[in-house]
Design an enzyme around this catalytic site. Structure first.
Site, mmCIF file in Angstrom:
data_model
loop_
_atom_site.group_PDB
_atom_site.id
_atom_site.type_symbol
_atom_site.label_atom_id
_atom_site.label_comp_id
_atom_site.label_asym_id
_atom_site.label_seq_id
_atom_site.Cartn_x
_atom_site.Cartn_y
_atom_site.Cartn_z
ATOM 1 C CE LYS A 41 -13.769 23.115 -29.917
ATOM 2 N NZ LYS A 41 -12.891 23.292 -28.736
ATOM 3 C CE1 TYR A 73 -13.269 22.657 -33.602
ATOM 4 C CE2 TYR A 73 -14.963 23.901 -34.773
ATOM 5 C CZ TYR A 73 -13.915 23.849 -33.871
ATOM 6 O OH TYR A 73 -13.514 25.002 -33.242
#
Length: 267
Positions: A177, A173
């Protein structure tokens, strides 16, 4: 809507904008869409699976005198994204002027179930890159025709404070990002001459969204104790910052990453 050319290279007033929020049928995306509604913006509530929730949100906005339409599209499918922008422009009689890239590949924020570094498979990274980066590239490229017509545009990407403080190493994740942050800055530089501002708003764990629903309560308590303001950020807190980046007040800001987490991470 009044003549958008009067605001060339700057943002339209919020009540003259068409704002598209990806993944806004539920969770943080819904909170962001709701924050724009009182400002008078026309809302495109994008969803992939949450049809009922998205339609209910659009209807709630319309019931209060606002303008909203729910449109299904997988943001990783460029043809579906192009069709969504065309539908939105036809619905409101004006192009999308602000894009909020909020849609997230499936992910549960439960540190007890995270994949450790020596076990995680690269396919998990690929899924997050596809959701965070490919989705954003598709929406930005689809928006550019309208942005050029207007002479300006706003892109607001949703990031994370785990860049600065990987207190829970969500490897896939966070990497996705982080790539989106790089895209934020390179696109800001490249699209600036077209009057397009590209920024990121990054939060920590929010109390509470669908993604953070699996988080143990004691984790929220620890975050509150560690933050400067001794509280956990809510989706509504976060959404207010997103609205700022869509407004004329942020006309001199691009390529930036604003951390909204009650002072948990600084810098």
């Amino acid at each position: 809507m009044s003549n958008p050319q009067a605001f060339t290279s700057e943002a339209l007033p919020l009540d003259e904008q068409v704002v598209l929020v990806t993944g806004s049928g539920r969770g943080l995306g819904a909170a962001i869409a709701k924050a724009f509604a009182p400002e008078g913006a026309a809302l495109v509530i994008n969803y992939r699976y949450s049809a009922e929730a998205a339609e209910e949100l659009a209807e709630a906005v319309r019931a209060r005198g606002g303008r909203a339409v729910a449109i299904e599209a997988d943001v990783t499918d460029s043809r579906a994204v192009d069709a969504m922008f065309e539908t939105a422009a036809a619905e409101f009689g004006a192009p999308v002027s602000t894009v909020v890239n909020n849609a997230l590949a499936d992910f549960s924020f439960n540190g007890d179930e995270r994949q450790p570094a020596d076990e995680i498979d690269y396919s998990d990274f690929a899924d997050q890159f596809r959701g965070s980066v490919e989705g954003a590239v598709n929406t930005i490229q689809a928006a550019m025709h309208g942005f050029r017509e207007l002479g300006s545009g706003r892109v607001i990407n949703i990031g994370t404070n785990l860049f600065q403080d990987p207190v829970v190493p969500y490897h896939d994740y966070t990497a996705g990002k982080a790539a989106l942050l790089s895209l934020t800055r390179t696109f800001a530089k490249d699209l600036g001459p077209a009057g397009v501002r590209v920024n990121m708003v990054s939060g920590g764990l929010l109390r509470t969204t669908d993604a953070s629903s699996a988080t143990p309560e004691e984790v929220f308590d620890q975050i509150a104790a560690a933050s400067a303001l001794r509280r956990v950020t809510t989706p509504e807190d976060f959404a207010s910052a997103v609205v700022f980046f869509a407004s004329p007040a942020s006309r001199a800001v691009t390529g930036q990453n604003l951390i909204v987490d009650n002072g948990l991470v600084m810098g």
